[in-house]
Design a protein around this motif. Sequence first.
Motif, PDB file in Angstrom:
ATOM      1  N   ASP A 210      31.755 135.543 -15.489  1.00 23.96           N
ATOM      2  CA  ASP A 210      31.327 135.940 -14.145  1.00 23.96           C
ATOM      3  C   ASP A 210      32.564 136.103 -13.254  1.00 23.96           C
ATOM      4  O   ASP A 210      32.839 135.260 -12.402  1.00 23.96           O
ATOM      5  N   PRO A 211      33.342 137.185 -13.455  1.00 26.72           N
ATOM      6  CA  PRO A 211      34.591 137.317 -12.706  1.00 26.72           C
ATOM      7  C   PRO A 211      34.413 137.380 -11.200  1.00 26.72           C
ATOM      8  O   PRO A 211      35.335 137.027 -10.451  1.00 26.72           O
ATOM      9  N   GLU A 212      33.242 137.799 -10.729  1.00 22.85           N
ATOM     10  CA  GLU A 212      32.991 137.840  -9.287  1.00 22.85           C
ATOM     11  C   GLU A 212      32.600 136.471  -8.731  1.00 22.85           C
ATOM     12  O   GLU A 212      32.494 136.299  -7.511  1.00 22.85           O
ATOM     13  N   GLY A 213      32.350 135.508  -9.596  1.00 20.57           N
ATOM     14  CA  GLY A 213      31.998 134.154  -9.149  1.00 20.57           C
ATOM     15  C   GLY A 213      30.648 134.060  -8.463  1.00 20.57           C
ATOM     16  O   GLY A 213      30.427 133.157  -7.643  1.00 20.57           O
ATOM     17  N   VAL A 214      29.729 134.951  -8.809  1.00 25.45           N
ATOM     18  CA  VAL A 214      28.420 134.966  -8.152  1.00 25.45           C
ATOM     19  C   VAL A 214      27.640 133.678  -8.414  1.00 25.45           C
ATOM     20  O   VAL A 214      26.973 133.141  -7.523  1.00 25.45           O
ATOM     21  N   PHE A 215      27.727 133.167  -9.643  1.00 26.49           N
ATOM     22  CA  PHE A 215      26.950 131.982 -10.005  1.00 26.49           C
ATOM     23  C   PHE A 215      27.655 130.673  -9.635  1.00 26.49           C
ATOM     24  O   PHE A 215      27.093 129.595  -9.840  1.00 26.49           O
ATOM     25  N   GLY A 216      28.852 130.775  -9.110  1.00 29.02           N
ATOM     26  CA  GLY A 216      29.551 129.586  -8.636  1.00 29.02           C
ATOM     27  C   GLY A 216      30.119 128.738  -9.762  1.00 29.02           C
ATOM     28  O   GLY A 216      30.004 129.060 -10.935  1.00 29.02           O
ATOM     29  N   ALA A 217      30.730 127.643  -9.337  1.00 29.79           N
ATOM     30  CA  ALA A 217      31.322 126.710 -10.296  1.00 29.79           C
ATOM     31  C   ALA A 217      30.252 125.777 -10.843  1.00 29.79           C
ATOM     32  O   ALA A 217      29.063 125.924 -10.551  1.00 29.79           O
ATOM     33  N   ALA A 218      30.685 124.814 -11.630  1.00 22.47           N
ATOM     34  CA  ALA A 218      29.751 123.833 -12.189  1.00 22.47           C
ATOM     35  C   ALA A 218      29.004 123.116 -11.076  1.00 22.47           C
ATOM     36  O   ALA A 218      29.533 122.882  -9.981  1.00 22.47           O
ATOM     37  N   GLU A 219      27.768 122.770 -11.353  1.00 20.62           N
ATOM     38  CA  GLU A 219      26.928 122.099 -10.364  1.00 20.62           C
ATOM     39  C   GLU A 219      26.691 120.646 -10.755  1.00 20.62           C
ATOM     40  O   GLU A 219      27.021 120.216 -11.863  1.00 20.62           O
ATOM     41  N   SER A 220      26.090 119.931  -9.827  1.00 21.97           N
ATOM     42  CA  SER A 220      25.650 118.555 -10.067  1.00 21.97           C
ATOM     43  C   SER A 220      24.160 118.475  -9.785  1.00 21.97           C
ATOM     44  O   SER A 220      23.617 119.268  -9.006  1.00 21.97           O
ATOM     45  N   ILE A 221      23.498 117.517 -10.434  1.00 24.25           N
ATOM     46  CA  ILE A 221      22.085 117.253 -10.161  1.00 24.25           C
ATOM     47  C   ILE A 221      22.021 115.969  -9.337  1.00 24.25           C
ATOM     48  O   ILE A 221      22.555 114.939  -9.746  1.00 24.25           O
ATOM     49  N   HIS A 222      21.370 116.053  -8.178  1.00 25.74           N
ATOM     50  CA  HIS A 222      21.369 114.938  -7.232  1.00 25.74           C
ATOM     51  C   HIS A 222      20.040 114.200  -7.217  1.00 25.74           C
ATOM     52  O   HIS A 222      18.981 114.763  -7.515  1.00 25.74           O
ATOM     53  N   THR A 223      20.135 112.939  -6.837  1.00 24.65           N
ATOM     54  CA  THR A 223      18.961 112.112  -6.550  1.00 24.65           C
ATOM     55  C   THR A 223      18.719 112.121  -5.052  1.00 24.65           C
ATOM     56  O   THR A 223      19.631 111.807  -4.272  1.00 24.65           O
ATOM     57  N   ILE A 224      17.512 112.463  -4.645  1.00 19.50           N
ATOM     58  CA  ILE A 224      17.162 112.532  -3.227  1.00 19.50           C
ATOM     59  C   ILE A 224      15.903 111.694  -3.008  1.00 19.50           C
ATOM     60  O   ILE A 224      14.945 111.789  -3.783  1.00 19.50           O
ATOM     61  N   VAL A 225      15.920 110.880  -1.957  1.00 24.49           N
ATOM     62  CA  VAL A 225      14.785 109.991  -1.676  1.00 24.49           C
ATOM     63  C   VAL A 225      14.313 110.202  -0.237  1.00 24.49           C
ATOM     64  O   VAL A 225      15.046 110.711   0.608  1.00 24.49           O
ATOM     65  N   ARG A 226      13.094 109.788  -0.002  1.00 25.24           N
ATOM     66  CA  ARG A 226      12.548 109.904   1.354  1.00 25.24           C
ATOM     67  C   ARG A 226      13.203 108.904   2.282  1.00 25.24           C
ATOM     68  O   ARG A 226      13.735 107.865   1.845  1.00 25.24           O
ATOM     69  N   GLU A 227      13.173 109.198   3.543  1.00 28.56           N
ATOM     70  CA  GLU A 227      13.682 108.260   4.535  1.00 28.56           C
ATOM     71  C   GLU A 227      12.831 106.985   4.519  1.00 28.56           C
ATOM     72  O   GLU A 227      11.611 107.037   4.392  1.00 28.56           O
ATOM     73  N   GLY A 228      13.472 105.852   4.610  1.00 26.65           N
ATOM     74  CA  GLY A 228      12.774 104.570   4.654  1.00 26.65           C
ATOM     75  C   GLY A 228      12.539 103.942   3.301  1.00 26.65           C
ATOM     76  O   GLY A 228      12.046 102.803   3.227  1.00 26.65           O
ATOM     77  N   LEU A 229      12.910 104.631   2.216  1.00 25.52           N
ATOM     78  CA  LEU A 229      12.671 104.054   0.896  1.00 25.52           C
ATOM     79  C   LEU A 229      13.499 102.784   0.698  1.00 25.52           C
ATOM     80  O   LEU A 229      13.048 101.843   0.026  1.00 25.52           O
ATOM     81  N   ASP A 230      14.672 102.742   1.285  1.00 22.79           N
ATOM     82  CA  ASP A 230      15.540 101.573   1.106  1.00 22.79           C
ATOM     83  C   ASP A 230      14.919 100.305   1.650  1.00 22.79           C
ATOM     84  O   ASP A 230      15.130  99.219   1.096  1.00 22.79           O
ATOM     85  N   SER A 231      14.109 100.422   2.692  1.00 25.58           N
ATOM     86  CA  SER A 231      13.450  99.235   3.252  1.00 25.58           C
ATOM     87  C   SER A 231      12.060  99.013   2.659  1.00 25.58           C
ATOM     88  O   SER A 231      11.629  97.867   2.490  1.00 25.58           O
ATOM     89  N   ASP A 232      11.360 100.090   2.324  1.00 22.91           N
ATOM     90  CA  ASP A 232      10.005  99.964   1.795  1.00 22.91           C
ATOM     91  C   ASP A 232       9.991  99.522   0.329  1.00 22.91           C
ATOM     92  O   ASP A 232       9.191  98.655  -0.062  1.00 22.91           O
ATOM     93  N   LEU A 233      10.848 100.116  -0.467  1.00 23.34           N
ATOM     94  CA  LEU A 233      10.902  99.828  -1.904  1.00 23.34           C
ATOM     95  C   LEU A 233      12.368  99.651  -2.303  1.00 23.34           C
ATOM     96  O   LEU A 233      12.957 100.493  -2.999  1.00 23.34           O
ATOM     97  N   PRO A 234      12.985  98.560  -1.876  1.00 27.21           N
ATOM     98  CA  PRO A 234      14.436  98.406  -2.058  1.00 27.21           C
ATOM     99  C   PRO A 234      14.874  98.365  -3.522  1.00 27.21           C
ATOM    100  O   PRO A 234      15.972  98.831  -3.852  1.00 27.21           O
ATOM    101  N   GLU A 235      14.044  97.814  -4.405  1.00 30.96           N
ATOM    102  CA  GLU A 235      14.426  97.744  -5.813  1.00 30.96           C
ATOM    103  C   GLU A 235      14.483  99.158  -6.424  1.00 30.96           C
ATOM    104  O   GLU A 235      15.406  99.478  -7.175  1.00 30.96           O
ATOM    105  N   ALA A 236      13.504  99.983  -6.089  1.00 33.58           N
ATOM    106  CA  ALA A 236      13.518 101.363  -6.569  1.00 33.58           C
ATOM    107  C   ALA A 236      14.720 102.115  -6.011  1.00 33.58           C
ATOM    108  O   ALA A 236      15.393 102.865  -6.728  1.00 33.58           O
ATOM    109  N   TYR A 237      14.982 101.899  -4.740  1.00 34.57           N
ATOM    110  CA  TYR A 237      16.133 102.552  -4.103  1.00 34.57           C
ATOM    111  C   TYR A 237      17.418 102.181  -4.838  1.00 34.57           C
ATOM    112  O   TYR A 237      18.270 103.056  -5.095  1.00 34.57           O
TER     113      TYR A 237
END
Length: 309
Positions: free
Chosen positions: A126-153
Amino acid sequence: MKKYLKRLGITAGLSLTLVAAACGSEDANQEAATGENNEDSQATEVSVGEQLDYTITGIDAGAGIMAATEAAIDAYGLDDYQLQPSSGAAMTSALDAAISNEEAIVVTGWTPHWKFAAYDLKYLEDPEGVFGAAESIHTIVREGLDSDLPEAYEVLDNFYWSPDHMGEIMVAVNEGADPAEAAAAWVEANQDIVTEWTNGVNTVDGDALTLAFVAWDSEIASTHMIGYVLESIGYDVTLMSMEPGPMFTAVATGSADAMVAAWLPGTHEAYYEDFKDDFVDLGANLDGAKIGLVVPAYMDITSIEDLKN
């Protein structure tokens, strides 16, 4: 490949009658053998685009890789091409059928994915770099999870593995294992890794937890696996499969507690930007992910630019 008919020279000294007879016989023999008349003929080589029927086989219409592929079509001047939406399963089915017959095909591809273990494939450069460099897969949680379910967080915050780890589950599922059973088997066989995520975390007693995921092979593997880990410390886990947009919406609105399936910075960029103020990004759980256009290794092309030939 060009083919040319050549009249054979007739040696001097023969009569005009013999010359005519000899030439007529020679032409007739060549026409019978080649199916050509005595005019020069030329067979045109089939272009890459024609072999592909000017089609790129994609996945879900809303996926980021589909938007990137549309951008690549514009960037590389592939005006005659169409991007065919389908699904992850339909894409790999089409890939399997083409490879079985050693036919040309180009698909939207990403790693980690079991197809790279099952088939001999390559990314187009992909010489034009349209698809970009290597990516990462992220973990995303709802707001308040750290206090509501701290062990899961805490477990979700600790969660990190490699493409090879994920690939083991994907291959097992592709070979016929139930996703939940494949994930459980991986967890039991890799307690040294899992302990790094759960060490020091208290157990709970049936607290409800919902994980959203997009039904890609990679995310089926990761979500079933981390769901099993969370169940092992006492959570009652529900897995919800949905399209990328609703997945981000679910976590942002709190109808789901978390996801481990956000491909960044490219694939899910639009959804991330829409909701980034409404959830908590715990960072990468896997590095080295990649997206792009993929073809069987037997195809004699190396770059997206070659699709124009």
